[in-house]
Design an enzyme around this catalytic site. Sequence first.
Site, PDB file in Angstrom:
ATOM      1  N   ALA A  65       0.858  -1.177   0.000  1.00  0.00           N
ATOM      2  CA  ALA A  65       0.000   0.000   0.000  1.00  0.00           C
ATOM      3  C   ALA A  65       0.900   1.234   0.000  1.00  0.00           C
ATOM      4  O   ALA A  65       2.050   1.175   0.444  1.00  0.00           O
ATOM      5  CB  ALA A  65      -0.908  -0.014   1.217  1.00  0.00           C
ATOM      6  N   GLY A 108       0.407  -4.950   0.843  1.00  0.00           N
ATOM      7  CA  GLY A 108      -0.803  -4.978   0.021  1.00  0.00           C
ATOM      8  C   GLY A 108      -0.581  -5.642  -1.330  1.00  0.00           C
ATOM      9  O   GLY A 108      -1.505  -6.224  -1.901  1.00  0.00           O
ATOM     10  N   GLU A 111      -0.965  -9.169  -0.611  1.00  0.00           N
ATOM     11  CA  GLU A 111      -2.395  -9.424  -0.374  1.00  0.00           C
ATOM     12  C   GLU A 111      -3.162  -9.513  -1.696  1.00  0.00           C
ATOM     13  O   GLU A 111      -4.064 -10.332  -1.845  1.00  0.00           O
ATOM     14  CB  GLU A 111      -2.982  -8.336   0.530  1.00  0.00           C
ATOM     15  CG  GLU A 111      -2.486  -8.523   1.963  1.00  0.00           C
ATOM     16  CD  GLU A 111      -2.934  -7.436   2.915  1.00  0.00           C
ATOM     17  OE1 GLU A 111      -2.700  -6.254   2.599  1.00  0.00           O
ATOM     18  OE2 GLU A 111      -3.515  -7.763   3.959  1.00  0.00           O
ATOM     19  N   GLU A 131       4.931  -5.077   6.973  1.00  0.00           N
ATOM     20  CA  GLU A 131       4.180  -4.109   7.773  1.00  0.00           C
ATOM     21  C   GLU A 131       4.709  -3.989   9.193  1.00  0.00           C
ATOM     22  O   GLU A 131       4.736  -2.905   9.785  1.00  0.00           O
ATOM     23  CB  GLU A 131       2.688  -4.491   7.828  1.00  0.00           C
ATOM     24  CG  GLU A 131       1.913  -4.186   6.560  1.00  0.00           C
ATOM     25  CD  GLU A 131       1.916  -5.326   5.558  1.00  0.00           C
ATOM     26  OE1 GLU A 131       2.801  -6.213   5.637  1.00  0.00           O
ATOM     27  OE2 GLU A 131       1.036  -5.319   4.665  1.00  0.00           O
TER      28      GLU A 131
HETATM   29  C1  HXC Z   1       5.136   4.318  -1.148  1.00  0.00           C
HETATM   30  C2  HXC Z   1       6.966   3.256  -2.031  1.00  0.00           C
HETATM   31  C3  HXC Z   1       6.554   2.035  -1.470  1.00  0.00           C
HETATM   32  C4  HXC Z   1       5.337   2.023  -0.725  1.00  0.00           C
HETATM   33  C5  HXC Z   1       8.397   1.700  -2.538  1.00  0.00           C
HETATM   34  N1  HXC Z   1       8.111   2.996  -2.679  1.00  0.00           N
HETATM   35  N2  HXC Z   1       7.461   1.093  -1.798  1.00  0.00           N
HETATM   36  N3  HXC Z   1       6.251   4.379  -1.866  1.00  0.00           N
HETATM   37  N4  HXC Z   1       4.667   3.186  -0.593  1.00  0.00           N
HETATM   38  N5  HXC Z   1       4.866   0.899  -0.188  1.00  0.00           N
HETATM   39  C6  HXC Z   1       8.888   4.001  -3.425  1.00  0.00           C
HETATM   40  C7  HXC Z   1      10.132   4.422  -2.684  1.00  0.00           C
HETATM   41  O1  HXC Z   1       9.813   5.378  -1.703  1.00  0.00           O
HETATM   42  C8  HXC Z   1      10.969   4.985  -3.793  1.00  0.00           C
HETATM   43  O2  HXC Z   1      10.471   6.255  -4.127  1.00  0.00           O
HETATM   44  C9  HXC Z   1      10.637   4.065  -4.966  1.00  0.00           C
HETATM   45  O3  HXC Z   1       9.384   3.447  -4.618  1.00  0.00           O
HETATM   46  C10 HXC Z   1      11.674   2.978  -5.169  1.00  0.00           C
HETATM   47  O4  HXC Z   1      11.859   2.294  -3.949  1.00  0.00           O
HETATM   48  P1  HXC Z   1      13.284   2.134  -3.241  1.00  0.00           P
HETATM   49  O5  HXC Z   1      13.018   1.972  -1.789  1.00  0.00           O
HETATM   50  O6  HXC Z   1      14.216   3.186  -3.675  1.00  0.00           O
HETATM   51  O7  HXC Z   1      13.755   0.752  -3.896  1.00  0.00           O
HETATM   52  P2  HXC Z   1      14.640  -0.389  -3.232  1.00  0.00           P
HETATM   53  O8  HXC Z   1      15.825   0.217  -2.519  1.00  0.00           O
HETATM   54  O9  HXC Z   1      14.888  -1.371  -4.291  1.00  0.00           O
HETATM   55  O10 HXC Z   1      13.738  -1.049  -2.100  1.00  0.00           O
HETATM   56  C11 HXC Z   1      12.568  -1.731  -2.488  1.00  0.00           C
HETATM   57  C12 HXC Z   1      11.712  -2.067  -1.227  1.00  0.00           C
HETATM   58  C13 HXC Z   1      11.454  -0.742  -0.450  1.00  0.00           C
HETATM   59  C14 HXC Z   1      12.456  -3.056  -0.358  1.00  0.00           C
HETATM   60  C15 HXC Z   1      10.417  -2.696  -1.726  1.00  0.00           C
HETATM   61  O11 HXC Z   1      10.945   0.230  -1.377  1.00  0.00           O
HETATM   62  C16 HXC Z   1      10.444  -0.914   0.645  1.00  0.00           C
HETATM   63  O12 HXC Z   1      10.759  -1.404   1.724  1.00  0.00           O
HETATM   64  N6  HXC Z   1       9.196  -0.467   0.403  1.00  0.00           N
HETATM   65  C17 HXC Z   1       8.147  -0.478   1.399  1.00  0.00           C
HETATM   66  C18 HXC Z   1       7.612  -1.869   1.536  1.00  0.00           C
HETATM   67  C19 HXC Z   1       6.493  -1.917   2.596  1.00  0.00           C
HETATM   68  O13 HXC Z   1       6.713  -1.595   3.740  1.00  0.00           O
HETATM   69  N7  HXC Z   1       5.300  -2.344   2.168  1.00  0.00           N
HETATM   70  C20 HXC Z   1       4.173  -2.466   3.059  1.00  0.00           C
HETATM   71  C21 HXC Z   1       3.398  -1.197   3.084  1.00  0.00           C
HETATM   72  S1  HXC Z   1       2.085  -1.275   4.253  1.00  0.00           S
HETATM   73  P3  HXC Z   1      11.474   7.509  -4.325  1.00  0.00           P
HETATM   74  O14 HXC Z   1      10.526   8.647  -4.563  1.00  0.00           O
HETATM   75  O15 HXC Z   1      12.271   7.594  -3.087  1.00  0.00           O
HETATM   76  O16 HXC Z   1      12.279   7.116  -5.530  1.00  0.00           O
HETATM   77  C22 HXC Z   1       0.892  -2.164   3.495  1.00  0.00           C
HETATM   78  C23 HXC Z   1      -0.367  -2.336   4.280  1.00  0.00           C
HETATM   79  C24 HXC Z   1      -1.381  -3.081   3.477  1.00  0.00           C
HETATM   80  O17 HXC Z   1       1.025  -2.625   2.412  1.00  0.00           O
HETATM   81  C25 HXC Z   1      -2.727  -2.764   3.968  1.00  0.00           C
HETATM   82  C26 HXC Z   1      -3.778  -3.149   2.981  1.00  0.00           C
HETATM   83  C27 HXC Z   1      -3.828  -2.340   1.758  1.00  0.00           C
END
Ligand code: HXC
Length: 257
Positions: A65, A108, A111, A131
């Site tokens: 998400a 997400g 999911e 998460e």
């Molecule tokens: C917003 C995101 C994002 C996310 C990545 N990006 N995931 N933006 N929400 N979930 C953005 C980064 O900020 C970055 O933007 C660009 O995508 C590239 O990501 P990087 O981090 O630079 O890439 P990398 O170093 O390869 O790392 C990849 C990654 C990391 C390991 C996937 O991006 C990460 O940890 N993302 C978050 C994963 C996460 O926590 N997901 C769960 C979210 S909560 P910029 O602008 O900096 O280039 C959730 C709840 C679900 O999903 C509830 C139901 C819907």
Amino acid sequence: SGFEFISTSVNDQVGSIILNRPKVLNALNRKMVSEIVVAMETFDQNEDVRVILVTGEGRAFAAGADIDEMAEDGSIDFELLNQFAEWDRIALVKKPIICAVQGFALGGGFELVLACDMVLAAEDAEFGFPEVNIGVMPGAGGTQRLTKLLGRTQALQYLWTGDRITAKEAEAKGIINKLISPELLKDEAEKFAKRLSKQAPLSLRMIKESVNKAVDYSLYEGMQFERKNFYLLFSSEDQKEGMNAFIEKRRPKFKGK
Ligand code: HXC
């Protein structure tokens, strides 16, 4: 197609949905999820579509998400938005939903994968629920679907640690159906979707409905349900076509009626 965060197309009876925010690894903002669900429902009603295929543009399927969008939200925002009601509608789609995953399918994004019916994955695919690392938890079915798939102890392991599951592990654990090399993923997924699109559509539909009951119903109730769907197919033209084609030693031509 009028969508902002996804693109859609229909090819050879396969309705494709491409998640299309590659710069943020297809992070699922609320509008994007709405668009995905509306696209699925539209394909579900479209006679030219028999199978739905979901893929991601760029190096990830979906990294979760959109964290930026929800960072400042409170519980009441979520309660009033009721955004998960939209996710629930995915389970009401009757046609097969196949997804093809490359790179990250996290939070997400995972999911969404678990809400699909079958999963093809590239060897570089990684699944997980990170998460826990940001002080929240899955909210769109992740704790439930992963537990039903892997059992309680393994689900807790992945949900508590946030550790990612490699494509190989995901294959061994039955999370995915098939591992494919990254270069071939798109072609193979289209080929597989096309293959399913040749099967009797009502059979696919009734099988999906019956298999899903196995998750919620007792064996006895599930078998009663299965039986009614079996009976129902004998009202279809495709049942006559399928069986006559067998007897006449020719290929059947299914109409989905
Ligand atoms: C917003 C995101 C994002 C996310 C990545 N990006 N995931 N933006 N929400 N979930 C953005 C980064 O900020 C970055 O933007 C660009 O995508 C590239 O990501 P990087 O981090 O630079 O890439 P990398 O170093 O390869 O790392 C990849 C990654 C990391 C390991 C996937 O991006 C990460 O940890 N993302 C978050 C994963 C996460 O926590 N997901 C769960 C979210 S909560 P910029 O602008 O900096 O280039 C959730 C709840 C679900 O999903 C509830 C139901 C819907």
